[in-house]
Design an enzyme around this catalytic site. Structure first.
Site, PDB file in Angstrom:
ATOM      1  N   PRO A 113      22.706 -10.659 -33.970  1.00  0.00           N
ATOM      2  CG  PRO A 113      24.286  -9.266 -34.971  1.00  0.00           C
ATOM      3  CD  PRO A 113      22.963  -9.911 -35.218  1.00  0.00           C
TER       4      PRO A 113
ATOM      5  CD  GLU B 152      25.587  -1.885 -41.282  1.00  0.00           C
ATOM      6  OE1 GLU B 152      26.173  -1.809 -40.198  1.00  0.00           O
ATOM      7  OE2 GLU B 152      26.121  -2.346 -42.321  1.00  0.00           O
TER       8      GLU B 152
ATOM      9  NE  ARG C 274      18.792 -33.161 -32.200  1.00  0.00           N
ATOM     10  CZ  ARG C 274      19.109 -33.735 -31.044  1.00  0.00           C
ATOM     11  NH1 ARG C 274      18.883 -33.096 -29.915  1.00  0.00           N
ATOM     12  NH2 ARG C 274      19.639 -34.934 -31.018  1.00  0.00           N
TER      13      ARG C 274
ATOM     14  CG  ASP D 221      21.144 -34.906 -27.599  1.00  0.00           C
ATOM     15  OD1 ASP D 221      21.624 -35.993 -27.909  1.00  0.00           O
ATOM     16  OD2 ASP D 221      20.172 -34.386 -28.175  1.00  0.00           O
TER      17      ASP D 221
END
Length: 244
Positions: free
Chosen positions: A89, A116, A153, A168
């Site tokens: 994160p 953690e 992809r 896209d």
């Protein structure tokens, strides 16, 4: 391309790698997947991969030894130096540009953490830290799946049409234009006349304008990072006036 995934839950990847575009990519030999339970590399009797944090605190922390040994072992199997990606994160926000960059590599190793967090020393062998958003998941597995799908992809011959990914959302810096298919009139909801006019020039213009419109309405921040052609900038100004 070779993709290795280090995880404590390899079963999570079975359905993902065995379905849809990711399966097709493997069948076309554009990519090979190797999912490894890094617990196998733990050098202690009980195969533990985590321990209590120094200094105290809640939760458990992944030990460096199993990760270091796993990455070193996997790096020996290819001549190309791998990109080692830590799902975290605190990492760089994933983007289409990042996916395109990674799709040029020969070997990717993904590290999926749990508990953690990671022992900080693991970052010494990492080349990229990636986050898929400002939220917390129970582990890095789902994030790795998202990044891998976005990369695979883009490999040559994986999608049905080579130009598919070029149009896209985000590939051009803008959101993608709306799409329609048959019937032309569904419950009174009609396809725009221009799309069934047969005039390809007008269709192309409509798509660009609708891409600009959708981006302005939904993600105006994207215009801070792209430089529009003069004609497209003119169309955007007209769209802004219409929305006032």
């Amino acid at each position: 391309m070779k993709i290795d995934v280090l995880t404590l839950f390899p079963e999570m990847f079975e359905g993902v790698f065995g379905s849809s575009i990711l399966k097709r990519a493997r069948e076309k030999e554009a990519v090979t997947y190797n999912v490894v339970n890094f617990r196998e590399y733990a050098d202690n009797k009980h195969k533990t991969v985590d321990d209590y944090p120094y200094g105290g605190g809640a939760g458990m922390v992944l030990k460096p030894q199993p990760i270091f040994d796993a990455v070193e072992a996997l790096s020996q199997h290819t001549s190309a130096k791998p990109r080692v990606i830590l799902l975290c994160p605190q990492g760089e926000r994933h983007s289409q540009k990042k996916a395109e960059q990674l799709s040029e590599e020969e070997h990717l190793i993904f590290i999926c953490g749990h508990y953690e967090g990671y022992d900080e020393r693991i970052r010494d062998i990492v080349t990229d830290e990636i986050s898929i958003g400002d939220f917390i998941l129970t582990g890095g597995e789902l994030g790795a799946m998202v990044v891998i799908d976005s990369v695979v992809r883009l490999l040559p011959e994986v999608l049905g049409k080579q130009e598919s990914h070029i149009q896209d959302s985000f590939s051009t810096g803008l959101l993608e234009h709306p799409h329609y298919t048959r019937p032309a009139d569904f419950r009174g909801l009609k396809v725009p006349d221009v799309l069934i006019s047969g005039n390809h020039k007008l269709v192309d213009e409509w798509r660009i304008k609708e891409s600009l419109r959708r981006t302005w309405e939904r993600r105006p921040d994207l215009f801070d990072h792209i430089e529009l052609e003069p004609l497209h900038q003119k169309w955007l100004e007209e769209i802004k006036k219409e929305s006032r």
